[in-house]
Design a protein around this motif. Structure first.
Motif, PDB file in Angstrom:
ATOM      1  N   LEU A 262       0.912  -1.120   0.095  1.00 42.68           N
ATOM      2  CA  LEU A 262       0.009  -0.130   0.148  1.00 42.68           C
ATOM      3  C   LEU A 262       0.900   1.187  -0.027  1.00 42.68           C
ATOM      4  O   LEU A 262       0.388   2.223  -0.582  1.00 42.68           O
ATOM      5  N   ASP A 263       1.943   1.191   0.748  1.00 41.38           N
ATOM      6  CA  ASP A 263       2.898   2.448   0.548  1.00 41.38           C
ATOM      7  C   ASP A 263       3.261   2.798  -0.800  1.00 41.38           C
ATOM      8  O   ASP A 263       3.768   3.844  -0.997  1.00 41.38           O
ATOM      9  N   TYR A 264       3.083   1.930  -1.682  1.00 41.89           N
ATOM     10  CA  TYR A 264       3.612   2.174  -3.168  1.00 41.89           C
ATOM     11  C   TYR A 264       2.403   3.165  -3.809  1.00 41.89           C
ATOM     12  O   TYR A 264       2.756   3.797  -4.780  1.00 41.89           O
ATOM     13  N   PHE A 265       1.243   2.943  -3.411  1.00 45.62           N
ATOM     14  CA  PHE A 265      -0.067   3.667  -3.849  1.00 45.62           C
ATOM     15  C   PHE A 265      -0.254   4.818  -3.423  1.00 45.62           C
ATOM     16  O   PHE A 265      -0.942   5.169  -2.536  1.00 45.62           O
ATOM     17  N   THR A 266       0.906   5.948  -3.732  1.00 44.44           N
ATOM     18  CA  THR A 266       0.883   7.175  -3.081  1.00 44.44           C
ATOM     19  C   THR A 266      -0.189   8.091  -3.509  1.00 44.44           C
ATOM     20  O   THR A 266      -0.442   9.109  -2.736  1.00 44.44           O
ATOM     21  N   GLY A 267      -0.667   7.845  -4.618  1.00 47.98           N
ATOM     22  CA  GLY A 267      -1.754   8.744  -5.361  1.00 47.98           C
ATOM     23  C   GLY A 267      -3.135   8.274  -4.817  1.00 47.98           C
ATOM     24  O   GLY A 267      -4.116   8.883  -5.317  1.00 47.98           O
ATOM     25  N   SER A 268      -3.268   7.277  -4.090  1.00 54.11           N
ATOM     26  CA  SER A 268      -4.834   6.687  -3.820  1.00 54.11           C
ATOM     27  C   SER A 268      -5.146   7.032  -2.432  1.00 54.11           C
ATOM     28  O   SER A 268      -4.105   7.259  -1.673  1.00 54.11           O
ATOM     29  N   THR A 269      -6.394   6.783  -2.265  1.00 55.95           N
ATOM     30  CA  THR A 269      -6.740   6.912  -0.873  1.00 55.95           C
ATOM     31  C   THR A 269      -7.101   5.289  -0.332  1.00 55.95           C
ATOM     32  O   THR A 269      -7.884   4.621  -1.187  1.00 55.95           O
ATOM     33  N   ASN A 270      -6.269   4.921   0.493  1.00 56.02           N
ATOM     34  CA  ASN A 270      -6.226   3.427   0.888  1.00 56.02           C
ATOM     35  C   ASN A 270      -6.853   3.235   2.291  1.00 56.02           C
ATOM     36  O   ASN A 270      -6.583   3.835   3.348  1.00 56.02           O
ATOM     37  N   THR A 271      -7.723   2.038   2.214  1.00 63.48           N
ATOM     38  CA  THR A 271      -8.244   1.473   3.555  1.00 63.48           C
ATOM     39  C   THR A 271      -7.705   0.038   3.590  1.00 63.48           C
ATOM     40  O   THR A 271      -7.923  -0.920   2.628  1.00 63.48           O
ATOM     41  N   HIS A 272      -7.331  -0.139   4.813  1.00 61.42           N
ATOM     42  CA  HIS A 272      -6.838  -1.780   5.006  1.00 61.42           C
ATOM     43  C   HIS A 272      -7.868  -2.402   5.878  1.00 61.42           C
ATOM     44  O   HIS A 272      -7.832  -1.938   7.087  1.00 61.42           O
ATOM     45  N   LEU A 273      -8.780  -3.391   5.520  1.00 55.98           N
ATOM     46  CA  LEU A 273      -9.638  -4.181   6.189  1.00 55.98           C
ATOM     47  C   LEU A 273      -9.076  -5.555   6.706  1.00 55.98           C
ATOM     48  O   LEU A 273      -8.635  -6.314   5.802  1.00 55.98           O
ATOM     49  N   ARG A 274      -8.864  -5.650   7.794  1.00 56.88           N
ATOM     50  CA  ARG A 274      -8.327  -6.981   8.561  1.00 56.88           C
ATOM     51  C   ARG A 274      -9.474  -7.837   9.135  1.00 56.88           C
ATOM     52  O   ARG A 274     -10.379  -7.489   9.789  1.00 56.88           O
ATOM     53  N   ILE A 275      -9.754  -9.119   8.453  1.00 61.90           N
ATOM     54  CA  ILE A 275     -10.828  -9.907   8.962  1.00 61.90           C
ATOM     55  C   ILE A 275     -10.114 -10.957   9.492  1.00 61.90           C
ATOM     56  O   ILE A 275      -9.166 -11.734   9.054  1.00 61.90           O
ATOM     57  N   THR A 276     -10.716 -11.520  10.500  1.00 61.95           N
ATOM     58  CA  THR A 276     -10.253 -12.890  11.039  1.00 61.95           C
ATOM     59  C   THR A 276     -11.590 -13.870  10.714  1.00 61.95           C
ATOM     60  O   THR A 276     -12.635 -13.526  10.305  1.00 61.95           O
ATOM     61  N   PRO A 277     -10.995 -15.032  10.663  1.00 60.69           N
ATOM     62  CA  PRO A 277     -12.114 -16.275  10.163  1.00 60.69           C
ATOM     63  C   PRO A 277     -13.258 -16.100  11.040  1.00 60.69           C
ATOM     64  O   PRO A 277     -14.469 -16.338  10.742  1.00 60.69           O
ATOM     65  N   ALA A 278     -13.014 -15.870  12.564  1.00 63.19           N
ATOM     66  CA  ALA A 278     -14.194 -15.965  13.371  1.00 63.19           C
ATOM     67  C   ALA A 278     -15.043 -14.790  13.280  1.00 63.19           C
ATOM     68  O   ALA A 278     -16.236 -14.925  13.612  1.00 63.19           O
ATOM     69  N   ASP A 279     -14.666 -13.690  12.470  1.00 64.43           N
ATOM     70  CA  ASP A 279     -15.628 -12.722  12.356  1.00 64.43           C
ATOM     71  C   ASP A 279     -16.763 -12.797  11.201  1.00 64.43           C
ATOM     72  O   ASP A 279     -17.782 -12.293  11.243  1.00 64.43           O
TER      73      ASP A 279
END
Length: 324
Positions: A262-279
């Motif tokens: 994601l650090d390479y995508f400097t021109g975009s608005t970035n959201t990181h969603l972390r999911i666990t299997p239990a979710d």
């Protein structure tokens, strides 16, 4: 070395056949260097300039047919869809992989770029969205026309820096991908992954990129070529609203690995969603299973919502990872 004596370490059984009754139609598309790429298109009969088209970028050496059920799901929900194989894989495989100097950067700068060009031509004036699995998320940043991407969803997307692998699996994965894979490639002239049950057979240039133990993409063999020609890597061209989905039990898609890309995508608005299997009421998901139809009711709507609106629904499972 006897291939029959090597264990099969594939983490998940892939779903390869096209679904019965799929509207996907096959196509051939030349890349800028003339290499012919094969793929499938899900196309609605009526043309609509407001209907987005989605390009699906596969993981390293995973056939585009693995994503056909997901493509059919997107089509049913109002998208046109393009799936394709990178050069050397599946529908884009030549008679022999020996001597095919295809690299990760070729897969992005030539093959994905050809799909961006095709989408603009075949679906003129329609918005272009992209879904990238594993390396497919990296490939999304390597096309020179990346500025045309409106929305981007990545799943477990990274470029295989070994120190980012999950600690419990790191040394086993290092031995598999950074020792055995390049040695087998030296022996055969390509990586015979299909006979090992690991991946599709893989061009030698891709193996060199994957197995190089460096944390910077521009220091991979083919990344150096791109960086030498251009002072800035193409990732910065992408201005899309980007959702990076990662699974907590994915040994490739750890938080450091996802954030590194994601650090390479400097021109975009970035959201990181972390999911666990239990979710989502599961015991495990891993790196490959997101695109299996078993997750149509739980994981697929997350990607669908982002492609439709550029936002996460309030009841989306998982947590947002704060970005530094």
């Amino acid at each position: 070395m006897n291939l029959q004596d090597m264990p099969s370490l594939a983490p998940t059984q892939l779903e390869l056949p096209l679904p019965t009754g799929t509207p996907g139609e096959s196509f051939n598309e030349p890349a800028a260097d003339g290499f012919i790429l094969g793929g499938f298109t899900w196309r609605h009969a009526n043309q609509d300039p407001t209907r987005p088209v989605v390009i699906i970028n596969a993981a390293t050496s995973v056939r585009c047919r693995h994503y056909s059920r997901f493509a059919d799901y997107l089509f049913t929900n109002g998208f046109d869809v393009i799936t394709y194989d990178y050069r050397g894989i599946g529908e884009s495989r030549p008679a022999s992989l020996k001597g095919l100097e295809a690299s990760w950067s070729d897969w992005g700068a030539l093959d994905f770029e050809a799909m961006l060009q095709r989408a603009q031509r075949e679906f003129a004036q329609q918005p272009i969205n992209v879904v990238g699995h594993s390396f497919g998320g990296c490939a999304a940043g390597l096309g020179t026309s990346g500025h045309v991407i409106r929305r981007l969803v990545t799943v477990g997307a990274q470029f295989a820096y070994w120190r980012d692998y999950a600690p419990a699996h790191r040394w086993r994965m290092f031995g598999k991908w950074h020792v055995v894979m390049p040695l087998m490639t030296m022996l055969y002239g390509y990586f015979p992954g299909k006979r090992l049950g690991w991946l599709e057979d893989t061009p030698a240039g891709v193996v060199r990129d994957w197995s190089m133990p460096t944390a910077r993409y521009e220091k991979r063999p083919s990344g150096r070529v791109i960086h030498t020609k251009n002072s800035q890597l193409p990732f910065a061209n992408v201005t899309a609203k980007t959702l990076a989905i990662s699974l907590s039990d994915d040994p490739y898609g750890t938080i450091p690995a996802i954030e590194r890309l994601l650090d390479y995508f400097t021109g975009s608005t970035n959201t990181h969603l972390r999911i666990t299997p239990a979710d989502i009421g599961e015991e495990k998901v891993g790196h490959f299973a997101f695109f299996r139809s078993a997750y149509q009711a739980t994981l697929w709507p997350i990607a669908l919502s982002w492609l439709q609106t550029g936002e996460l629904a309030p009841d989306t499972p998982g947590r947002r990872v704060p970005r530094s």
